[in-house]
Design a protein around this motif. Structure first.
Motif, mmCIF file in Angstrom:
data_model
loop_
_atom_site.group_PDB
_atom_site.id
_atom_site.type_symbol
_atom_site.label_atom_id
_atom_site.label_comp_id
_atom_site.label_asym_id
_atom_site.label_seq_id
_atom_site.Cartn_x
_atom_site.Cartn_y
_atom_site.Cartn_z
ATOM 1 N N SER A 99 0.719 3.807 -3.073
ATOM 2 C CA SER A 99 0.449 5.351 -2.762
ATOM 3 C C SER A 99 1.472 6.417 -2.892
ATOM 4 C CB SER A 99 0.120 5.432 -1.237
ATOM 5 O OG SER A 99 -1.195 4.704 -0.725
ATOM 6 N N LYS A 112 -8.265 2.139 -3.061
ATOM 7 C CA LYS A 112 -7.840 2.172 -1.624
ATOM 8 C C LYS A 112 -8.479 2.948 -0.618
ATOM 9 C CE LYS A 112 -4.182 4.517 0.919
ATOM 10 N NZ LYS A 112 -3.077 5.343 1.024
ATOM 11 N N GLN A 113 -9.471 3.675 -1.275
ATOM 12 C CA GLN A 113 -10.400 4.668 -0.372
ATOM 13 C C GLN A 113 -11.625 3.936 -0.389
ATOM 14 O OE1 GLN A 113 -9.246 7.298 1.319
ATOM 15 N NE2 GLN A 113 -7.249 6.915 0.412
ATOM 16 N N ARG A 114 -12.029 2.825 -0.969
ATOM 17 C CA ARG A 114 -13.009 2.312 -1.193
ATOM 18 C C ARG A 114 -14.170 3.152 -1.832
ATOM 19 N NH1 ARG A 114 -13.420 -2.503 1.993
ATOM 20 N NH2 ARG A 114 -11.501 -2.928 3.152
ATOM 21 N N ALA A 115 -13.774 3.755 -2.747
ATOM 22 C CA ALA A 115 -14.773 4.948 -3.324
ATOM 23 C C ALA A 115 -15.151 4.618 -4.714
ATOM 24 C CB ALA A 115 -13.894 6.358 -3.427
ATOM 25 N N ASP A 157 0.503 9.084 -5.629
ATOM 26 C CA ASP A 157 0.497 10.401 -5.200
ATOM 27 C C ASP A 157 1.450 11.280 -6.056
ATOM 28 O OD1 ASP A 157 -1.454 9.730 -3.096
ATOM 29 O OD2 ASP A 157 0.022 9.730 -1.718
ATOM 30 N N ARG A 187 -4.396 -4.390 -5.354
ATOM 31 C CA ARG A 187 -5.293 -3.664 -4.373
ATOM 32 C C ARG A 187 -6.507 -4.326 -3.905
ATOM 33 N NH1 ARG A 187 -3.355 0.779 -2.023
ATOM 34 N NH2 ARG A 187 -2.157 2.684 -3.147
ATOM 35 N N ALA A 218 -6.268 4.503 -6.818
ATOM 36 C CA ALA A 218 -6.437 5.191 -5.542
ATOM 37 C C ALA A 218 -7.703 5.237 -5.200
ATOM 38 C CB ALA A 218 -5.802 6.512 -5.806
ATOM 39 N N ALA A 219 -8.824 5.001 -6.027
ATOM 40 C CA ALA A 219 -10.368 5.112 -5.319
ATOM 41 C C ALA A 219 -10.573 3.829 -4.558
ATOM 42 C CB ALA A 219 -11.055 5.270 -6.814
ATOM 43 N N ASP A 263 0.880 -1.112 -0.125
ATOM 44 C CA ASP A 263 0.166 0.019 0.163
ATOM 45 C C ASP A 263 0.838 1.461 -0.033
ATOM 46 O OD1 ASP A 263 -2.577 1.536 0.329
ATOM 47 O OD2 ASP A 263 -1.646 1.865 2.416
ATOM 48 N N GLN A 265 -12.699 1.970 10.069
ATOM 49 C CA GLN A 265 -12.874 1.649 8.441
ATOM 50 C C GLN A 265 -14.166 0.591 8.434
ATOM 51 O OE1 GLN A 265 -11.032 2.391 5.926
ATOM 52 N NE2 GLN A 265 -12.148 1.405 4.554
#
Length: 172
Positions: free
Chosen positions: A14, A70-73, A18, A149, A67-68, A10, A167
């Motif tokens: 990241s 990771k954010q569960r988005a 980033d 991921r 990245a989404a 992770d 979480q």
């Protein structure tokens, strides 16, 4: 041990996400801003600025997918688990499996597209003449990142490895 491995992966992903997003967005923003200033203040403009911005959007879209995760988005089945709370874990697994299928296809088809475009010596960007395969290379890379991921999240969800109550509360 598995949690430690997941944290390292992770952290590496990241870092790549980033910094690459920061650099690409900064280059796109600066080229667009400079082009606007030149167009308004002088008779000149940067003929390549639009192409840089288009490629930056392409890049950010795919890196943003990883990245989404990771954010569960990412888009997910959300209404049914809220109505029937016992179905939450089942639909989380279904969502993760769907993302695994998508990322697998992205990796496989992206690799095939990249190889085909790489073989075409005339496949370059319109203004900067950069080989297009550089941009297609992002597809299999992001596909692999998304797959890894998602496997990490699936493992955390199924075996409750997160150890993070906040979480878990956010997910259900």
């Amino acid at each position: 041990m598995l949690k430690k491995l997941f944290r390292r992966i992770d952290a590496a992903f990241s870092f790549v996400e980033d910094w690459s997003l920061l650099i690409v967005v900064a280059v796109a923003l600066l080229s667009g801003l400079l082009n606007i200033i030149l167009r308004k203040a002088t008779p000149y403009s940067l003929y390549w600025s639009d192409e840089v911005i288009r490629k930056a959007i392409f890049f950010c879209t795919y890196i943003g997918c990883s990245a989404a995760i990771k954010q569960r988005a990412l888009i997910r089945i959300d209404a049914v688990p809220q109505i029937i709370p016992v179905s939450r874990k089942f639909f989380n697994v279904i969502n993760h499996l769907s993302v695994l299928v998508f990322s697998g296809m992205l990796t496989w088809l992206g690799w095939k597209m990249m190889v085909e475009v790489r073989a075409d010596e005339f496949a370059t960007t319109a203004t900067l003449q950069i080989p297009e395969w550089y941009f297609y290379a992002i597809l299999p890379i992001v596909g692999v990142m998304m797959f890894i991921r998602t496997v990490m999240l699936l493992t955390e969800d199924v075996f409750n490895l997160s150890g993070d109550d906040t979480q878990e509360a956010a997910n259900g």
